[in-house]
Design a protein around this motif. Structure first.
Motif, PDB file in Angstrom:
ATOM      1  N   PRO A  16      -9.382  -8.171   1.176  1.00  0.00           N
ATOM      2  CA  PRO A  16      -8.741  -8.554  -0.248  1.00  0.00           C
ATOM      3  C   PRO A  16      -7.765  -8.012   0.340  1.00  0.00           C
ATOM      4  N   ILE A  17      -7.378  -7.263   1.718  1.00  0.00           N
ATOM      5  CA  ILE A  17      -6.190  -6.931   1.474  1.00  0.00           C
ATOM      6  C   ILE A  17      -5.226  -7.114   2.481  1.00  0.00           C
ATOM      7  N   LEU A  18      -4.099  -7.794   3.146  1.00  0.00           N
ATOM      8  CA  LEU A  18      -3.144  -8.660   3.893  1.00  0.00           C
ATOM      9  C   LEU A  18      -1.975  -7.828   4.644  1.00  0.00           C
ATOM     10  N   ASP A  19      -1.684  -6.846   5.619  1.00  0.00           N
ATOM     11  CA  ASP A  19      -0.666  -6.414   5.937  1.00  0.00           C
ATOM     12  C   ASP A  19       0.115  -6.886   5.577  1.00  0.00           C
ATOM     13  N   ALA A  20       1.384  -6.317   5.614  1.00  0.00           N
ATOM     14  CA  ALA A  20       2.644  -6.229   5.202  1.00  0.00           C
ATOM     15  C   ALA A  20       3.473  -7.182   5.761  1.00  0.00           C
ATOM     16  N   ASN A  21       3.145  -7.455   6.961  1.00  0.00           N
ATOM     17  CA  ASN A  21       3.872  -8.299   7.624  1.00  0.00           C
ATOM     18  C   ASN A  21       3.202 -10.358   8.129  1.00  0.00           C
ATOM     19  N   THR A  22       2.275 -10.220   7.478  1.00  0.00           N
ATOM     20  CA  THR A  22       1.991 -11.123   6.610  1.00  0.00           C
ATOM     21  C   THR A  22       2.041 -11.500   5.470  1.00  0.00           C
ATOM     22  N   LEU A  23       2.230 -10.699   4.382  1.00  0.00           N
ATOM     23  CA  LEU A  23       2.857 -11.350   2.986  1.00  0.00           C
ATOM     24  C   LEU A  23       4.361 -11.028   3.203  1.00  0.00           C
ATOM     25  N   ALA A  24       4.763 -10.587   4.496  1.00  0.00           N
ATOM     26  CA  ALA A  24       6.548 -10.664   4.915  1.00  0.00           C
ATOM     27  C   ALA A  24       6.324 -12.657   5.112  1.00  0.00           C
TER      28      ALA A  24
ATOM     29  N   PRO B 128       5.493  -2.773  17.752  1.00  0.00           N
ATOM     30  CA  PRO B 128       4.991  -3.574  18.611  1.00  0.00           C
ATOM     31  C   PRO B 128       3.525  -3.922  19.326  1.00  0.00           C
ATOM     32  N   VAL B 129       3.485  -5.235  19.751  1.00  0.00           N
ATOM     33  CA  VAL B 129       1.963  -5.512  20.185  1.00  0.00           C
ATOM     34  C   VAL B 129       1.249  -4.266  21.101  1.00  0.00           C
ATOM     35  N   GLU B 130       2.377  -3.780  22.378  1.00  0.00           N
ATOM     36  CA  GLU B 130       1.872  -2.717  23.190  1.00  0.00           C
ATOM     37  C   GLU B 130       1.413  -1.655  22.057  1.00  0.00           C
ATOM     38  N   GLY B 131       0.127  -0.779  22.457  1.00  0.00           N
ATOM     39  CA  GLY B 131      -0.247   0.523  21.580  1.00  0.00           C
ATOM     40  C   GLY B 131       0.097  -0.252  19.986  1.00  0.00           C
ATOM     41  N   SER B 132      -0.304  -1.681  19.902  1.00  0.00           N
ATOM     42  CA  SER B 132      -1.444  -1.577  18.533  1.00  0.00           C
ATOM     43  C   SER B 132      -2.601  -1.380  18.657  1.00  0.00           C
ATOM     44  N   PHE B 133      -3.107  -0.714  17.272  1.00  0.00           N
ATOM     45  CA  PHE B 133      -4.331  -0.605  16.905  1.00  0.00           C
ATOM     46  C   PHE B 133      -5.153  -1.222  15.208  1.00  0.00           C
ATOM     47  N   ASN B 134      -5.975  -0.627  14.881  1.00  0.00           N
ATOM     48  CA  ASN B 134      -6.599  -1.176  14.018  1.00  0.00           C
ATOM     49  C   ASN B 134      -6.293  -0.854  12.497  1.00  0.00           C
ATOM     50  N   VAL B 135      -4.670  -1.139  12.141  1.00  0.00           N
ATOM     51  CA  VAL B 135      -4.599  -0.435  10.933  1.00  0.00           C
ATOM     52  C   VAL B 135      -4.121  -1.740   9.831  1.00  0.00           C
ATOM     53  N   ILE B 136      -3.962  -1.648   8.960  1.00  0.00           N
ATOM     54  CA  ILE B 136      -3.609  -2.641   8.108  1.00  0.00           C
ATOM     55  C   ILE B 136      -1.709  -1.809   7.486  1.00  0.00           C
ATOM     56  N   SER B 137      -0.674  -2.390   8.296  1.00  0.00           N
ATOM     57  CA  SER B 137       0.914  -1.956   7.949  1.00  0.00           C
ATOM     58  C   SER B 137       0.866  -2.390   6.379  1.00  0.00           C
ATOM     59  N   PRO B 138       1.230  -0.979   5.935  1.00  0.00           N
ATOM     60  CA  PRO B 138       1.225  -0.668   4.482  1.00  0.00           C
ATOM     61  C   PRO B 138       3.077  -1.337   3.840  1.00  0.00           C
ATOM     62  N   GLN B 139       4.185  -1.485   4.974  1.00  0.00           N
ATOM     63  CA  GLN B 139       5.192  -2.170   4.196  1.00  0.00           C
ATOM     64  C   GLN B 139       5.970  -2.609   5.751  1.00  0.00           C
TER      65      GLN B 139
ATOM     66  N   LEU C 135       0.627  -1.565  -0.120  1.00  0.00           N
ATOM     67  CA  LEU C 135      -0.161  -0.590   0.276  1.00  0.00           C
ATOM     68  C   LEU C 135       0.613   1.702  -0.192  1.00  0.00           C
ATOM     69  N   GLU C 136       0.306   2.162  -0.127  1.00  0.00           N
ATOM     70  CA  GLU C 136       0.856   4.060  -0.321  1.00  0.00           C
ATOM     71  C   GLU C 136       0.764   4.092   0.885  1.00  0.00           C
ATOM     72  N   HIS C 137       0.607   3.719   1.724  1.00  0.00           N
ATOM     73  CA  HIS C 137      -0.076   4.401   3.410  1.00  0.00           C
ATOM     74  C   HIS C 137      -0.928   3.738   4.129  1.00  0.00           C
ATOM     75  N   PRO C 138      -1.459   3.987   5.049  1.00  0.00           N
ATOM     76  CA  PRO C 138      -2.296   2.703   5.797  1.00  0.00           C
ATOM     77  C   PRO C 138      -3.502   2.803   5.747  1.00  0.00           C
ATOM     78  N   VAL C 139      -3.827   1.885   5.947  1.00  0.00           N
ATOM     79  CA  VAL C 139      -5.466   1.888   6.358  1.00  0.00           C
ATOM     80  C   VAL C 139      -5.921   1.136   7.026  1.00  0.00           C
ATOM     81  N   HIS C 140      -7.541   1.447   7.434  1.00  0.00           N
ATOM     82  CA  HIS C 140      -8.081   0.927   8.276  1.00  0.00           C
ATOM     83  C   HIS C 140      -8.717  -0.376   8.274  1.00  0.00           C
ATOM     84  N   SER C 141      -7.547  -1.828   9.117  1.00  0.00           N
ATOM     85  CA  SER C 141      -8.498  -2.704   8.919  1.00  0.00           C
ATOM     86  C   SER C 141      -9.665  -3.342   8.628  1.00  0.00           C
ATOM     87  N   GLY C 142     -10.523  -2.950   9.757  1.00  0.00           N
ATOM     88  CA  GLY C 142     -12.558  -3.319   9.185  1.00  0.00           C
ATOM     89  C   GLY C 142     -12.769  -2.702   8.290  1.00  0.00           C
ATOM     90  N   GLN C 143     -12.214  -2.025   7.330  1.00  0.00           N
ATOM     91  CA  GLN C 143     -12.246  -0.853   5.936  1.00  0.00           C
ATOM     92  C   GLN C 143     -12.497  -2.137   5.013  1.00  0.00           C
TER      93      GLN C 143
END
Length: 455
Positions: free
Chosen positions: A227-235, A309-320, A215-223
Motif C-alpha cells: 500500500p505504500i510506494l517508496d518515494a523513488n517509485t512515486l517520483a 546507491p545499489v551498493e549498500g542498499s537495504f530493505n527500507v521504503i524511502s520516505p522522500q 512518509l515522515e520516516h523510513p519504514v521496512h519494505s516487508g512490513q
C-alpha cells in the motif's frame, strides 16, 4: 563595393591563407582555458594576442577587464572599432577567446595544444570553438582592407565557456561602444563542412528541483510494502506523467514550435543515432520531424536524482526524494512561464496524494532569428556565393542566453548567428577540429556579407 566579387575576395583570402592558419595555430598554443581562472595571466595573454591580430587588420583594439555583478574582477575582454563613415551601417562582430579544458589528453589523437593538420582538418583545443570565429573575423577584415564599407565594432569575450557571468554588466556599461545595426555572432556552425548554415534558433533553459514525500520516516519494505510506494517509485510515476503515449511532452502551458523559417531538410535519423550512441533497439521518442524535436520543441531531462546507491542498499521504503529537471524551452517562450507551468503540473499530479514541493532555479531565454530581415537575406546570399551550394539553415537544441540578452539590449539590431563548426568539430570534446576548406569559405562568406551590408 560592387566591384568586390566572390572571385576577388576568394583570391585575397587565398593569398592571406597561410597567415590565417598561423593565427589559429598560435591561438591554440595559448591554452586559453577560462576554467583555470578568468582573471589569470594566461587569459590576459590570450586577450592581448587577439587584440594584436585585430590591430593588424585595421581595428583599434584594446584589452579591458570586466567586472562581475558583485564588483569583483572579471574576464579579460577584447573590444575595438574601425569607423569608416559615421553615416554607414555599423556591424558588431562577436567571438570568444576562451576555450574548454582538456581533462584527459590521452583521449586525443594529437597534442591538444599544438595545431595539427590531418586530412584537411586542423586539430587542437579551440580550433573550432571559438578560435575559428576569431579567424573568420580577422580574415574577412583583411580581405576587405581599405574597401570595407561598414563601421566595425568588436567584442571578443573571455569567459563564454564559464557561462559569461560578467557579460551583461559589461555590455550594459558599454552600450554606446557596442550599439550596432547588425550583430554577427560567430560561435555556431554549419550543416556540414561543405554546406553552410545560419543558426535560426536556440532553445531556452530553466530548471527546477522537485521533492516528493510520502512518509515522515523510513519504514521496512516487508512490513509496509504494497500500500505504500517508496518515494523513488512515486517520483518515477510523476516524471512519466509529463509525457503522452508517443513520448511527447504534454504539460499544459509549455509551448512547442515548428522550426524557425521553415524546415529545409530534416535531420538524418541514422546520423543522429550514431552521434548520440543510441542503441539499435531504442525508438526515438516524440512525433514530428527530428529537427523540431531537437531544435524547437520543449524537452525535459532528469539531470540529478537523490537515491540510495545499489551498493549498500537495504530493505527500507524511502520516505522522500529530490530530483532535478532541466527543461529546454521553445525559442520564443519565456522560460519563467514554462517553469511555472511545469511546477504547477507536477504539484497537481502528485501520485497517490504524496506531497510535492518545487524549488525554482535559473532561467535563460531562447532566441529566434528573423528570417525576413535584410541582413538574413544578405547572409544567405553570401553563403551561397562562397560555398557554391544552397545553404541549409538549422536550429540548435542548446541554449546561448547572451544572444537573446544582446537582442534585448539592442532591440533594433539584426542578429546573425554563424560560426566555424560542423558536425565533425567535436567542440568541448576530445579531438576538436575545424575543416580548413570550410573555414576558408566561412572567411569568404563574412567578407561578402560585410560588403553586402554596406550597400
Amino acid at each position: 563595393m560592387a566591384q568586390l566579387t566572390v572571385d576577388i575576395i576568394r583570391a585575397r583570402v587565398e593569398e592571406d591563407w597561410t597567415r590565417i592558419v598561423e593565427v589559429l595555430n598560435r591561438k591554440i598554443a595559448l591554452q586559453s582555458i577560462s576554467a583555470k581562472g578568468i582573471t589569470a595571466e594566461h587569459m590576459k595573454r590570450s586577450a592581448e594576442f587577439v587584440a594584436e591580430q585585430l590591430r593588424e587588420v585595421g581595428v583599434d583594439a584594446n584589452v579591458v577587464q570586466s567586472h562581475n555583478p558583485d564588483g569583483t574582477p572579471g574576464a579579460w575582454e577584447v573590444t575595438g572599432s574601425k569607423i569608416v563613415d559615421p553615416g554607414a551601417p555599423t556591424v558588431l562582430l562577436y567571438a570568444h577567446h576562451d576555450v574548454q579544458p582538456v581533462p584527459d589528453e590521452s583521449a586525443w589523437r594529437t597534442d591538444p595544444f599544438v595545431g595539427t593538420e590531418i586530412d584537411g582538418r586542423l586539430y587542437g583545443r579551440g580550433a573550432a570553438d571559438d578560435g575559428g570565429g576569431i579567424a573568420i573575423h580577422c580574415g574577412a577584415l583583411k580581405a576587405l582592407g581599405d574597401e570595407l564599407g561598414v563601421n566595425i565594432k568588436v567584442f571578443i569575450e573571455g569567459e563564454e565557456e564559464m557561462g559569461s557571468p560578467s557579460f551583461i554588466p559589461f555590455i550594459e556599461s558599454h552600450r554606446d561602444e557596442f550599439a550596432a545595426d547588425v550583430i554577427i555572432v560567430a560561435d555556431s556552425g554549419n550543416w556540414s563542412a561543405d554546406i553552410p548554415s545560419l543558426t535560426t534558433s536556440l532553445r531556452g533553459n530553466t530548471d527546477i528541483d522537485v521533492t516528493i514525500k510520502a512518509l515522515e520516516h523510513p519504514v521496512h519494505s516487508g512490513q509496509f510494502g504494497g500500500p505504500i510506494l517508496d518515494a523513488n517509485t512515486l517520483a518515477a510515476i510523476l516524471i512519466a506523467s509529463m509525457y503522452d503515449a508517443n513520448g511527447d511532452l504534454a504539460v499544459p502551458g509549455i509551448v512547442a514550435e515548428d522550426p524557425i523559417g521553415g524546415l529545409q531538410r530534416d535531420l538524418d535519423e541514422a546520423t543522429v543515432r550514431e552521434d548520440s550512441g543510441a542503441l539499435a533497439s531504442y525508438r526515438f521518442a516524440g512525433t514530428g520531424s527530428l529537427a523540431a524535436r531537437m531544435w524547437t520543441k520543449p524537452s525535459v531531462t532528469v539531470i540529478g536524482f537523490d537515491a540510495h546507491p545499489v551498493e549498500g542498499s537495504f530493505n527500507v521504503i524511502s520516505p522522500q526524494t529530490t530530483f532535478r529537471l532541466s527543461l529546454r524551452t521553445s525559442p520564443n517562450q519565456r522560460p519563467e512561464e514554462a517553469q511555472e507551468a511545469l511546477a504547477a503540473f507536477l504539484v497537481e499530479h502528485a501520485p497517490f496524494g504524496a506531497e510535492v514541493s518545487v524549488k525554482r532555479g535559473e532561467n535563460g531565454m531562447g532566441w529566434a532569428m528573423d528570417p525576413n530581415a535584410e541582413a538574413t537575406k544578405d547572409a544567405l546570399a553570401a553563403m551561397q556565393e562562397a560555398f557554391g551550394v544552397t545553404p541549409i539553415n538549422k536550429g540548435e537544441g542548446g541554449s546561448i542566453p547572451f544572444i537573446p540578452e544582446l537582442q534585448r539590449i539592442f532591440p533594433a539590431a539584426q542578429v546573425l548567428v554563424t560560426g566555424p563548426e560542423d558536425p565533425k568539430a567535436n567542440a568541448h570534446s576530445p579531438n576538436e577540429s575545424i575543416s580548413l576548406p570550410g573555414l576558408k569559405n566561412n572567411v569568404i562568406t563574412e567578407a561578402l556579407l560585410l560588403a553586402k551590408l554596406a550597400q
